[in-house]
Design an enzyme around this catalytic site. Structure first.
Site, PDB file in Angstrom:
ATOM      1  N   LYS A   1      13.852  -1.534  -7.554  1.00  0.00           N
ATOM      2  CA  LYS A   1      14.389  -0.789  -6.401  1.00  0.00           C
ATOM      3  C   LYS A   1      14.758  -1.793  -5.305  1.00  0.00           C
ATOM      4  O   LYS A   1      15.761  -1.656  -4.634  1.00  0.00           O
ATOM      5  CB  LYS A   1      13.396   0.243  -5.869  1.00  0.00           C
ATOM      6  CG  LYS A   1      14.068   1.099  -4.795  1.00  0.00           C
ATOM      7  CD  LYS A   1      13.237   2.261  -4.383  1.00  0.00           C
ATOM      8  CE  LYS A   1      12.308   1.933  -3.256  1.00  0.00           C
ATOM      9  NZ  LYS A   1      12.960   1.474  -2.011  1.00  0.00           N
TER      10      LYS A   1
ATOM     11  N   SER B   1       7.430   4.215  -0.674  1.00  0.00           N
ATOM     12  CA  SER B   1       6.345   4.595   0.241  1.00  0.00           C
ATOM     13  C   SER B   1       6.904   5.342   1.448  1.00  0.00           C
ATOM     14  O   SER B   1       6.217   6.152   2.064  1.00  0.00           O
ATOM     15  CB  SER B   1       5.604   3.346   0.722  1.00  0.00           C
ATOM     16  OG  SER B   1       5.102   2.650  -0.391  1.00  0.00           O
ATOM     17  N   ARG B   2       8.154   5.048   1.794  1.00  0.00           N
ATOM     18  CA  ARG B   2       8.755   5.677   2.976  1.00  0.00           C
ATOM     19  C   ARG B   2       9.089   7.152   2.754  1.00  0.00           C
ATOM     20  O   ARG B   2       9.314   7.883   3.724  1.00  0.00           O
ATOM     21  CB  ARG B   2      10.028   4.923   3.379  1.00  0.00           C
ATOM     22  CG  ARG B   2       9.754   3.538   3.947  1.00  0.00           C
ATOM     23  CD  ARG B   2      11.030   2.946   4.515  1.00  0.00           C
ATOM     24  NE  ARG B   2      10.742   1.835   5.402  1.00  0.00           N
ATOM     25  CZ  ARG B   2      10.635   0.569   5.000  1.00  0.00           C
ATOM     26  NH1 ARG B   2      10.788   0.282   3.723  1.00  0.00           N
ATOM     27  NH2 ARG B   2      10.373  -0.384   5.871  1.00  0.00           N
TER      28      ARG B   2
ATOM     29  N   GLY C   1       0.807  -1.211   0.000  1.00  0.00           N
ATOM     30  CA  GLY C   1       0.000   0.000   0.000  1.00  0.00           C
ATOM     31  C   GLY C   1       0.843   1.266   0.000  1.00  0.00           C
ATOM     32  O   GLY C   1       2.030   1.223  -0.326  1.00  0.00           O
TER      33      GLY C   1
ATOM     34  N   GLN D   1       7.681  -9.237   7.914  1.00  0.00           N
ATOM     35  CA  GLN D   1       8.911  -8.872   7.207  1.00  0.00           C
ATOM     36  C   GLN D   1       9.568  -7.623   7.807  1.00  0.00           C
ATOM     37  O   GLN D   1      10.576  -7.154   7.305  1.00  0.00           O
ATOM     38  CB  GLN D   1       8.661  -8.693   5.710  1.00  0.00           C
ATOM     39  CG  GLN D   1       7.879  -7.453   5.308  1.00  0.00           C
ATOM     40  CD  GLN D   1       7.615  -7.405   3.812  1.00  0.00           C
ATOM     41  OE1 GLN D   1       6.793  -8.147   3.295  1.00  0.00           O
ATOM     42  NE2 GLN D   1       8.312  -6.534   3.108  1.00  0.00           N
TER      43      GLN D   1
ATOM     44  N   LEU E   1       0.526   3.697  -2.061  1.00  0.00           N
ATOM     45  CA  LEU E   1       0.963   3.540  -3.456  1.00  0.00           C
ATOM     46  C   LEU E   1       1.464   4.840  -4.071  1.00  0.00           C
ATOM     47  O   LEU E   1       0.925   5.914  -3.833  1.00  0.00           O
ATOM     48  CB  LEU E   1      -0.199   2.988  -4.296  1.00  0.00           C
ATOM     49  CG  LEU E   1      -0.776   1.656  -3.821  1.00  0.00           C
ATOM     50  CD1 LEU E   1      -1.889   1.205  -4.758  1.00  0.00           C
ATOM     51  CD2 LEU E   1       0.293   0.588  -3.713  1.00  0.00           C
ATOM     52  N   HIS E   2       2.514   4.710  -4.885  1.00  0.00           N
ATOM     53  CA  HIS E   2       3.085   5.847  -5.610  1.00  0.00           C
ATOM     54  C   HIS E   2       3.227   5.444  -7.074  1.00  0.00           C
ATOM     55  O   HIS E   2       2.839   4.329  -7.468  1.00  0.00           O
ATOM     56  CB  HIS E   2       4.422   6.254  -4.992  1.00  0.00           C
ATOM     57  CG  HIS E   2       5.357   5.113  -4.770  1.00  0.00           C
ATOM     58  ND1 HIS E   2       5.938   4.411  -5.810  1.00  0.00           N
ATOM     59  CD2 HIS E   2       5.777   4.505  -3.633  1.00  0.00           C
ATOM     60  CE1 HIS E   2       6.690   3.460  -5.323  1.00  0.00           C
ATOM     61  NE2 HIS E   2       6.608   3.472  -4.002  1.00  0.00           N
TER      62      HIS E   2
ATOM     63  N   HIS F   1       4.605   1.943  -7.959  1.00  0.00           N
ATOM     64  CA  HIS F   1       3.645   0.827  -7.930  1.00  0.00           C
ATOM     65  C   HIS F   1       2.744   0.865  -9.161  1.00  0.00           C
ATOM     66  O   HIS F   1       2.451  -0.165  -9.766  1.00  0.00           O
ATOM     67  CB  HIS F   1       2.727   0.923  -6.704  1.00  0.00           C
ATOM     68  CG  HIS F   1       3.422   0.779  -5.387  1.00  0.00           C
ATOM     69  ND1 HIS F   1       3.519   1.810  -4.490  1.00  0.00           N
ATOM     70  CD2 HIS F   1       4.029  -0.284  -4.812  1.00  0.00           C
ATOM     71  CE1 HIS F   1       4.153   1.397  -3.404  1.00  0.00           C
ATOM     72  NE2 HIS F   1       4.476   0.124  -3.572  1.00  0.00           N
TER      73      HIS F   1
HETATM   74  O1  PAF Z   1       8.019  -4.922  -1.963  1.00  0.00           O
HETATM   75  C1  PAF Z   1       7.042  -4.935  -1.170  1.00  0.00           C
HETATM   76  O2  PAF Z   1       6.236  -4.007  -1.095  1.00  0.00           O
HETATM   77  C2  PAF Z   1       6.857  -6.132  -0.242  1.00  0.00           C
HETATM   78  O3  PAF Z   1       8.080  -6.628   0.180  1.00  0.00           O
HETATM   79  C3  PAF Z   1       6.007  -7.250  -0.866  1.00  0.00           C
HETATM   80  C4  PAF Z   1       6.673  -7.858  -2.079  1.00  0.00           C
HETATM   81  C5  PAF Z   1       4.638  -6.698  -1.247  1.00  0.00           C
HETATM   82  C6  PAF Z   1       5.791  -8.366   0.156  1.00  0.00           C
HETATM   83  O4  PAF Z   1       5.165  -7.908   1.304  1.00  0.00           O
END
Ligand code: PAF
Length: 283
Positions: free
Chosen positions: A149, A186-187, A31, A61, A33-34, A37
């Site tokens: 990236k 996103s960051r 999410g 993660q 999103l930019h 994405h």
């Molecule tokens: O790259 C990401 O945004 C995440 O690592 C992914 C691939 C959606 C898995 O959570």
């Protein structure tokens, strides 16, 4: 655009689409999103009959609780953007839906998971592999799209697909940058205006590495790049590495270089940013 939160519901829909012989493209995201994405989604829309995008901030993660808590979330805006970009189906499960039980899977991808992000973010790639495997099992895509990236993540996912004999085709897509060179992430929204004005130094440094390739000892290039970035206010380099593109092992000298890529990870204030650039030796 249809939005599903439950695995059962989305699978029923996807199975029906597949029974009609339609091809499925998939863009997994967390999410916020930019345009990066959206460029993945646009490619999926071009290459497939049906495009699915998942929005799931995958808790397993993140190796720092704070990073997970501060991860930007904008589900409503995300859905508007996806709808406008031609997405057919959004999958936005809860953590309980994805992980009804304790996660027990443990993947081993060898050396490629022990360097760079793997070394600095213990458990990160296992968390990525677990969620991507589950998302692939749920969405059953023909093609899945990932940005370069996260180049090391892309390598891990290709290894996962090979290890697990999955039939999905993994499509690596170019990094999308802001006008001043900052890689979209996103960051980035978490950067203060001052940090945001400093952040393009990362791409500038990658280009300097490109310019120095073959002109001076490789270790000297890395040392100068680190010193420059660390001299900027609020910047703290975690690593700068120049590696073989396939093995992701560091190269010691330009003469060992064949297909190589430079990688940078750093903190700008408390925001962790990564970027990379393919280095064309001899330019
Ligand atoms: O790259 C990401 O945004 C995440 O690592 C992914 C691939 C959606 C898995 O959570």
């Amino acid at each position: 655009m249809k939005i599903y939160h439950s695995i059962k519901d989305i699978q029923r829909d996807i199975l029906a689409q597949k029974a009609r012989g339609l091809s499925i493209g998939f863009v997994p995201t967390m999410g916020a999103l930019h345009r990066g994405h959206l460029s993945l989604l646009e490619r999926s829309v071009k290459e497939n009959d049906i495009s699915i995008c998942s929005i799931f901030v995958n808790p397993i993660q993140f190796n720092h609780k704070q990073d997970l808590e501060k991860y930007p979330r904008s589900p409503e805006e995300d859905c508007k953007k996806l709808d406008n970009a031609g997405c057919d189906i959004v999958f936005a499960p809860s953590a309980g839906e994805m992980y009804p039980e304790e996660v027990k899977e443990h993947y081993d991808f060898g050396q490629i998971e022990r360097v760079m992000e793997g070394e600095h973010r213990p458990g990160h790639f296992n968390g990525v592999a677990v969620v991507v495997k589950r998302l692939f099992d749920i969405c059953m895509p023909h093609k899945a799209y990932f940005g370069e990236k996260d180049f090391q993540q892309l390598a891990i996912i290709k290894a996962l697909v090979e290890q697990q004999n999955m039939s999905v085709e993994i499509m690596g897509c170019p990094i999308i940058r802001e006008g001043d060179g900052l890689a979209m992430s996103s960051r980035n929204v978490r950067l203060s205006p001052e940090e945001r004005s400093i952040a393009p130094a990362i791409f500038k440094t990658l280009n300097q590495i490109q310019q120095k390739a073959g002109q001076e000892p490789l270790q000297e290039t890395i040392r100068k790049a680190k010193a420059y970035l660390n001299s900027l206010p609020g910047m703290k380099v975690e690593y700068i590495q120049i590696t073989d593109e396939q093995s992701l092992m560091p190269v010691e000298s330009w003469d060992d270089a064949n297909q190589i890529r430079a990688f940078i990870a750093l903190f700008l204030g408390d925001v962790r940013l990564i970027d990379n650039l393919k280095i064309i030796y001899g330019l």
